[in-house]
Write a protein that holds these residues in place. Sequence first.
Motif, PDB file in Angstrom:
ATOM      1  N   ARG A 242      34.585  39.448  31.179  1.00  0.00           N
ATOM      2  CA  ARG A 242      35.817  38.679  31.370  1.00  0.00           C
ATOM      3  C   ARG A 242      35.739  37.730  32.563  1.00  0.00           C
ATOM      4  O   ARG A 242      36.737  37.491  33.250  1.00  0.00           O
ATOM      5  N   MET A 243      34.586  37.191  32.803  1.00  0.00           N
ATOM      6  CA  MET A 243      34.398  36.282  33.917  1.00  0.00           C
ATOM      7  C   MET A 243      33.958  34.919  33.392  1.00  0.00           C
ATOM      8  O   MET A 243      33.326  34.804  32.348  1.00  0.00           O
ATOM      9  N   VAL A 244      34.309  33.882  34.171  1.00  0.00           N
ATOM     10  CA  VAL A 244      33.841  32.520  33.929  1.00  0.00           C
ATOM     11  C   VAL A 244      33.125  32.064  35.196  1.00  0.00           C
ATOM     12  O   VAL A 244      33.721  32.030  36.277  1.00  0.00           O
ATOM     13  N   TYR A 245      31.852  31.728  35.043  1.00  0.00           N
ATOM     14  CA  TYR A 245      31.036  31.290  36.173  1.00  0.00           C
ATOM     15  C   TYR A 245      30.727  29.805  36.018  1.00  0.00           C
ATOM     16  O   TYR A 245      30.356  29.355  34.932  1.00  0.00           O
ATOM     17  N   ILE A 246      30.863  29.054  37.113  1.00  0.00           N
ATOM     18  CA  ILE A 246      30.451  27.652  37.171  1.00  0.00           C
ATOM     19  C   ILE A 246      29.280  27.583  38.140  1.00  0.00           C
ATOM     20  O   ILE A 246      29.433  27.865  39.337  1.00  0.00           O
ATOM     21  N   GLU A 259      38.164  35.187  37.059  1.00  0.00           N
ATOM     22  CA  GLU A 259      38.329  36.378  36.222  1.00  0.00           C
ATOM     23  C   GLU A 259      39.462  36.162  35.226  1.00  0.00           C
ATOM     24  O   GLU A 259      40.539  35.668  35.590  1.00  0.00           O
ATOM     25  N   LEU A 260      39.229  36.528  33.979  1.00  0.00           N
ATOM     26  CA  LEU A 260      40.213  36.405  32.914  1.00  0.00           C
ATOM     27  C   LEU A 260      40.733  37.778  32.517  1.00  0.00           C
ATOM     28  O   LEU A 260      40.237  38.815  32.969  1.00  0.00           O
ATOM     29  N   ASP A 261      41.719  37.757  31.620  1.00  0.00           N
ATOM     30  CA  ASP A 261      42.276  38.999  31.090  1.00  0.00           C
ATOM     31  C   ASP A 261      41.603  39.440  29.806  1.00  0.00           C
ATOM     32  O   ASP A 261      41.924  40.502  29.280  1.00  0.00           O
ATOM     33  N   ARG A 287      44.449  34.902  22.379  1.00  0.00           N
ATOM     34  CA  ARG A 287      45.218  34.048  23.277  1.00  0.00           C
ATOM     35  C   ARG A 287      44.351  32.905  23.782  1.00  0.00           C
ATOM     36  O   ARG A 287      43.118  33.005  23.809  1.00  0.00           O
ATOM     37  N   ILE A 288      45.028  31.828  24.182  1.00  0.00           N
ATOM     38  CA  ILE A 288      44.366  30.652  24.734  1.00  0.00           C
ATOM     39  C   ILE A 288      44.725  30.572  26.218  1.00  0.00           C
ATOM     40  O   ILE A 288      45.899  30.456  26.573  1.00  0.00           O
ATOM     41  N   TYR A 289      43.708  30.657  27.069  1.00  0.00           N
ATOM     42  CA  TYR A 289      43.885  30.564  28.514  1.00  0.00           C
ATOM     43  C   TYR A 289      43.375  29.214  29.002  1.00  0.00           C
ATOM     44  O   TYR A 289      42.490  28.603  28.392  1.00  0.00           O
ATOM     45  N   THR A 290      43.930  28.765  30.129  1.00  0.00           N
ATOM     46  CA  THR A 290      43.526  27.499  30.739  1.00  0.00           C
ATOM     47  C   THR A 290      43.242  27.726  32.214  1.00  0.00           C
ATOM     48  O   THR A 290      44.060  28.312  32.930  1.00  0.00           O
ATOM     49  N   ILE A 291      42.082  27.267  32.647  1.00  0.00           N
ATOM     50  CA  ILE A 291      41.687  27.325  34.051  1.00  0.00           C
ATOM     51  C   ILE A 291      41.749  25.911  34.597  1.00  0.00           C
ATOM     52  O   ILE A 291      41.107  24.997  34.065  1.00  0.00           O
ATOM     53  N   LYS A 292      42.528  25.710  35.647  1.00  0.00           N
ATOM     54  CA  LYS A 292      42.663  24.399  36.291  1.00  0.00           C
ATOM     55  C   LYS A 292      42.194  24.514  37.731  1.00  0.00           C
ATOM     56  O   LYS A 292      42.783  25.239  38.539  1.00  0.00           O
ATOM     57  N   ASN A 293      41.100  23.838  38.028  1.00  0.00           N
ATOM     58  CA  ASN A 293      40.545  23.796  39.392  1.00  0.00           C
ATOM     59  C   ASN A 293      40.319  25.196  39.948  1.00  0.00           C
ATOM     60  O   ASN A 293      40.643  25.496  41.095  1.00  0.00           O
ATOM     61  N   GLY A 294      39.781  26.089  39.124  1.00  0.00           N
ATOM     62  CA  GLY A 294      39.439  27.430  39.579  1.00  0.00           C
ATOM     63  C   GLY A 294      40.559  28.434  39.533  1.00  0.00           C
ATOM     64  O   GLY A 294      40.352  29.587  39.938  1.00  0.00           O
ATOM     65  N   GLN A 295      41.738  28.063  39.036  1.00  0.00           N
ATOM     66  CA  GLN A 295      42.876  28.979  38.959  1.00  0.00           C
ATOM     67  C   GLN A 295      43.324  29.104  37.503  1.00  0.00           C
ATOM     68  O   GLN A 295      43.428  28.097  36.793  1.00  0.00           O
ATOM     69  N   VAL A 296      43.621  30.330  37.088  1.00  0.00           N
ATOM     70  CA  VAL A 296      44.111  30.568  35.732  1.00  0.00           C
ATOM     71  C   VAL A 296      45.602  30.245  35.694  1.00  0.00           C
ATOM     72  O   VAL A 296      46.390  30.800  36.473  1.00  0.00           O
ATOM     73  N   LEU A 297      45.980  29.333  34.812  1.00  0.00           N
ATOM     74  CA  LEU A 297      47.388  28.939  34.711  1.00  0.00           C
ATOM     75  C   LEU A 297      48.197  30.035  34.033  1.00  0.00           C
ATOM     76  O   LEU A 297      47.683  30.828  33.239  1.00  0.00           O
TER      77      LEU A 297
END
Length: 610
Positions: A242-246, A259-261, A287-297
Amino acid sequence: GSGGAPTAARRRPPATGLLGMATKSATGTVSAGSEADPVRKSPWLDAWHDPVAGMSCYSSFMCLADLHAEGDHRLVMVDLKKRMRIYKGTTIQWEQKLLDTPCAVQCFYHEAASPPIPTLAVASGHQVFIYRYMRPYLKFQLPPVEIAPVEGDIWDEYKAGSIDVREAWDKLTAVRENGTMLSNMSIDLLAFEDPEQQAEYMKAHKDGLRQQQTAITCMETVKLNMDEPTAVSMLVLGTENRMVYILDQSALNIATKVELDAVPSFMSVLGLYDVEYRITLACRDGRIYTIKNGQVLSSVIELETQPVGLVRYDKNICVGCMDNVIHSFHFKGKKNHSIYLPAPISCMSLLQLTKARVAKALVVALNNGEVRLYNGKNLICITKTNDVVTGVKLGTFGREEGSMVLSFKSGALMVKILQRNANLEVPSTAPGPPPEQDIPLDVPKKTKLYVEQTSREREQAIDMHRTFQRDLCKLRLSTARAYVNLLGSGHGPMSSAGGAQVRLNAQVVGMGPQFKIVVRVQNAGVHALYDVPLMCTTNPNLYRVPKPCFYMPILVPQQMYIVEIPVTCTDEMGGTDAVRIFLCNRNSNIPIISAIVNMPISEPPLTDSF
């Protein structure tokens, strides 16, 4: 996949068609209307078809890139048989075995070089293999995942002899039911039902490492600071934990982690990393999640079923679901529309043209062999194939921008290119009268009153016309009388009272609190006027006029006279009102002409000049 020399292209059966000699494909294409509509000309041309390519790839297993910076884009493919292949046109340029089963392949630019040579990245398990100049260069490994403390305590108790195999198995089962994520070692243990197999497994793994490796589920790229095709970009990885790495541009270190849910399945990236970027993720929890500038909306889009495809363009998010429906959402969460399909969705992709013209369209491949092209919610065309499409990739192949690469379940490979004059606009309605013409109008029935009224109009048409003309003449006469009265009272733009025609124009100069009203008076008649007073009145609570009265000894015909009237605003709040100017007549109480000047908002007074 980080070793071995490039192998030569092996001898292959002849393929049909060439990229340079595309043939038109109009078979199996229907219009966006009903089945009864005539077949619409397909915008796709058959460029190449290899039925024995032997590689069945998903959409994430293919990418198109200019590997040698010569304007000729290659096709990079990987498959579940641990193979990587690069096509140049219709021939195999390079082929190599991989060390692990791949899950995605991407090309990115790690530096701003000249010529710009892209870097090839192949994600396999918890590793990303980096190729530069078509040779293995380095390997990036994701950080290991620590197991839950509760799970580690259970294994420590078994190792110390405090509990037996059955008690350890029961505790691990209870921990999993409470929602704790277990390691693969514990999950494999719980899969055994035979007590002897459980004892053998725990005895063999009781001294194992207390950490495990995760796995990459999806991979995309994000541009660093420039929106150019060859700009420096960075890899974006979605993992099973449940992680997103850049990663940074060298793919050696982690620049950002979020980190996502839920576990991400599909990913779409838009924007620039140094400016503003958004990562849209379709996860396994529907579900559809959105990450904006490193933060989960906080805005999360919930789907009715699991997602099977994700495409984002402009401000729209298109999600294909398992119930054969494509839902379109605004990026803030508002639903735009839904498209219902006759078969399950196998893959989705975005057709984007930027060179010869600007156009965007959605390509959807179904399990029944259809490849559909949508512009918004409107169907442009349907192209039928004889096999199930497992992967689709759109972009520049060779030197043709609008290319579509299709990979089939049987291992076949097909390339189609878009006609340069293809019409991707919404099809217009069929020519001819509109269908509403055949619908009868709901005309009310003729009543007795209606019949009597129509008969009266036929009999008295002349009298009715005369009455209308008489009323119209009365209206014109009343308007003319009112205008004459306005001129006689001195409120018009020009006055002719006393046999003289006079024009008066006033203009305000200044920003305040000191104003100057410039009055221009002109005698438009043939006789001169003598001893004409000019008066100025205003609200004394707002303005102060030191000299409200001026005398003009004579007004010569066709001569312009200018009078400057100083006005001071005394209101501290800068209030505004109107100033009235009258050109008076000595022989009458009615002014010759008057003007109303609307004063502007004044700056607050600083000094008292008068």
